[in-house]
Enzyme design. Structure first.
Site, PDB file in Angstrom:
ATOM      1  N   GLY A 244      35.902 -30.160  -9.759  1.00  0.00           N
ATOM      2  CA  GLY A 244      35.341 -29.807 -11.060  1.00  0.00           C
ATOM      3  C   GLY A 244      34.966 -28.356 -11.240  1.00  0.00           C
ATOM      4  N   GLU A 289      37.797 -32.141  -3.780  1.00  0.00           N
ATOM      5  CA  GLU A 289      39.008 -32.507  -4.522  1.00  0.00           C
ATOM      6  C   GLU A 289      39.264 -31.553  -5.700  1.00  0.00           C
ATOM      7  OE1 GLU A 289      38.767 -37.323  -3.700  1.00  0.00           O
ATOM      8  OE2 GLU A 289      38.207 -36.518  -5.654  1.00  0.00           O
ATOM      9  N   ARG A 292      42.104 -28.382 -11.016  1.00  0.00           N
ATOM     10  CA  ARG A 292      42.196 -27.292 -11.990  1.00  0.00           C
ATOM     11  C   ARG A 292      42.081 -25.921 -11.318  1.00  0.00           C
ATOM     12  NH1 ARG A 292      40.108 -27.686 -17.375  1.00  0.00           N
ATOM     13  NH2 ARG A 292      38.920 -29.491 -16.657  1.00  0.00           N
ATOM     14  N   ARG A 329      45.189 -29.919 -25.322  1.00  0.00           N
ATOM     15  CA  ARG A 329      43.773 -29.746 -25.007  1.00  0.00           C
ATOM     16  C   ARG A 329      42.957 -29.204 -26.179  1.00  0.00           C
ATOM     17  NH1 ARG A 329      42.186 -26.427 -21.521  1.00  0.00           N
ATOM     18  NH2 ARG A 329      40.383 -27.603 -20.786  1.00  0.00           N
ATOM     19  N   CYS A 360      53.828 -31.892 -36.835  1.00  0.00           N
ATOM     20  CA  CYS A 360      53.385 -32.251 -38.192  1.00  0.00           C
ATOM     21  C   CYS A 360      51.952 -32.769 -38.162  1.00  0.00           C
ATOM     22  CB  CYS A 360      54.341 -33.283 -38.790  1.00  0.00           C
ATOM     23  SG  CYS A 360      55.955 -32.598 -39.160  1.00  0.00           S
ATOM     24  N   GLU A 361      51.044 -31.911 -37.762  1.00  0.00           N
ATOM     25  CA  GLU A 361      49.616 -32.206 -37.714  1.00  0.00           C
ATOM     26  C   GLU A 361      48.868 -30.925 -38.036  1.00  0.00           C
ATOM     27  OE1 GLU A 361      48.100 -35.073 -37.089  1.00  0.00           O
ATOM     28  OE2 GLU A 361      49.801 -36.278 -36.362  1.00  0.00           O
TER      29      GLU A 361
END
Length: 437
Positions: A244, A289, A292, A329, A360-361
């Protein structure tokens, strides 16, 4: 931009390894994910050294951050274990030739099939996260005549200072057993079973964390719980403190070197050792762990600028040939990024723009109010720190192809994920006979 030996500006051009970003775009097309092998290796080596500073331990790559066979091979070559969260990720690390005894299988709702697959591969550890899983794993291990090593995911109730969507140990999280509630009884249950072997605890408090006081609190609470287990005659051999660690996305974030990222791991290792000694405990084997922080800054996405729409005094849109199908994201979390025009990288970012995708958003954006050099149609736009949770979360929305991935290693560059074709998009389509008339 968090520059380094393999990410820098030369003669006005953004360089990745020995390559101009514009060269990579011309050779491989856009949109394009580019990963930096040398940076990944450097971070892996720094983390492995750090976790062993105050005892023995291991670094398990959180495969969900970026899952390809090539990068799994690279991580394994630098001594990493693997954290997987699905049957697909398990299959991938097996295809990469990973040592399956160095695989931890996570997940709050592992399916019966996934449990069978983990047992069949002979993985090192299941991280038990529910009573349902406990019963299934015990039954299936018994049928195979094996005694499966397990860690138990526990929730210390620590609220990490990060986005709510990526907090994983706050009260009432869907993950783990409460150290102040049912965790003790669950572990006693496991210890009494002949098909399961309790080896230790797993803790993960969230993602994109800069405030290390959250880790300090989690370690203190967790080692208190380890002491409670010891008082019950239950030995905790392994403590997995998750990952994290926050990375650089914009200039509001710290610019860390691999060694500075590894300092976080070193601090965790030191505190685990100190708290264990303070509480009269055997120092556990420590696992961390990171995901990122290994691949996030190693990744850059290259786009070609298309339509530009300027609403003076309101907003200027710079549209690219990618969008939420390769980077969801912003749509999910309003995550922030930084970007440059790759062939104008030494020019001042004198405009504030919204980078729009092609889906198309209305919410299909890479980011709002981003500083950028003057963009023109045909320019190559580079978005930084896209190595984590971009390719992994990509989709074929609007039947757009997921971009290919190119790995750069100094003066070498090649695909590690090939481009999708239209045929790939329809490969699993079928038409029932009764629709054919």
């Amino acid at each position: 931009m968090n520059t380094r030996d393999t990410l820098y500006v030369k003669d006005g051009n953004l360089m990745i390894g020995s390559f101009k970003a514009t060269e990579l775009a011309a050779k491989f097309g856009t949109p394009l994910y580019v990963m930096d092998a040398q940076y990944i290796a450097e971070v892996c080596d720094a983390f492995v050294a750090a976790v062993n500073k105050c005892g023995s331990g291991a670094v398990a790559f959180a495969n969900k951050a970026f899952a390809t066979v090539a990068t799994a091979k690279l991580a394994a070559a630098h001594g990493l274990w693997f954290d997987v969260v699905s049957g697909g990720e398990l299959y991938l690390v097996a295809q990469a030739g990973a040592d399956m005894k160095k695989v931890l299988f996570h997940g709050n709702n592992k399916t019966p099939r996934e449990i069978d697959e983990g047992l069949a591969h002979g993985i090192g550890f299941f991280v038990v996260d529910s009573l349902n899983e406990l019963e299934l794993l015990d039954e299936k291990a018994g049928r195979r005549g094996v005694k499966q090593d397990v860690l138990v995911r526990v929730n210390p109730g620590v609220s990490a200072h990060t986005y709510e969507a990526v907090m994983t140990a706050a009260p009432f999280s869907k993950f783990g057993f409460d150290v102040h509630g049912d965790a003790l009884d669950v572990i006693k249950d496991i210890a009494s079973r002949k098909n399961l072997n309790f080896r230790g605890l797993h803790v993960h408090i969230g993602s994109q964390i800069y405030d290390h006081s959250s880790y300090d609190a989690a370690i203190d609470i967790t080692t208190d719980f380890v002491k409670k287990l010891a008082d019950e005659g239950i030995v905790t051999d392994i403590l997995d403190m998750g990952g994290g660690y926050g990375i650089y996305y914009t200039d509001e974030d710290p610019k860390f070197t691999p060694r500075r990222y590894a300092y976080t791991v070193e601090s965790i290792a030191r505190l685990v050792a100190e708290k264990s000694a303070e509480k009269g405990l055997k120092q556990p084997f420590l696992i961390v762990e990171p995901g990122r922080s290994i691949v996030g800054e190693a990744g850059i996405t290259l786009y070609t600028v298309g339509a530009i729409k300027d609403f003076p005094g309101v907003r200027k849109y710079v549209a690219v040939d990618g969008g939420m199908f390769d980077n969801p994201r912003y749509a999910l979390y309003e995550s922030r990024y930084s970007a440059v025009i790759a062939n104008k990288a030494d020019k001042p970012a004198d405009e504030i723009v919204t980078i729009a995708g092609k889906c198309c958003e209305s919410g299909d954006l890479i980011g709002k109010d981003m500083p950028l050099q003057h963009a023109e149609t045909g320019d190559i736009l580079a978005v930084f720190s896209t190595g984590a949770y971009n390719y992994s979360m990509a989709s074929n929305y609007n039947l757009n192809a997921v971009p290919p991935v190119v790995l750069v290693d100094g003066d070498k560059a090649d695909y590690i994920v090939k481009p999708q074709t239209y045929g790939d998009l329809l490969r699993n389509n079928t038409v029932p006979e009764w629709l054919n008339g």
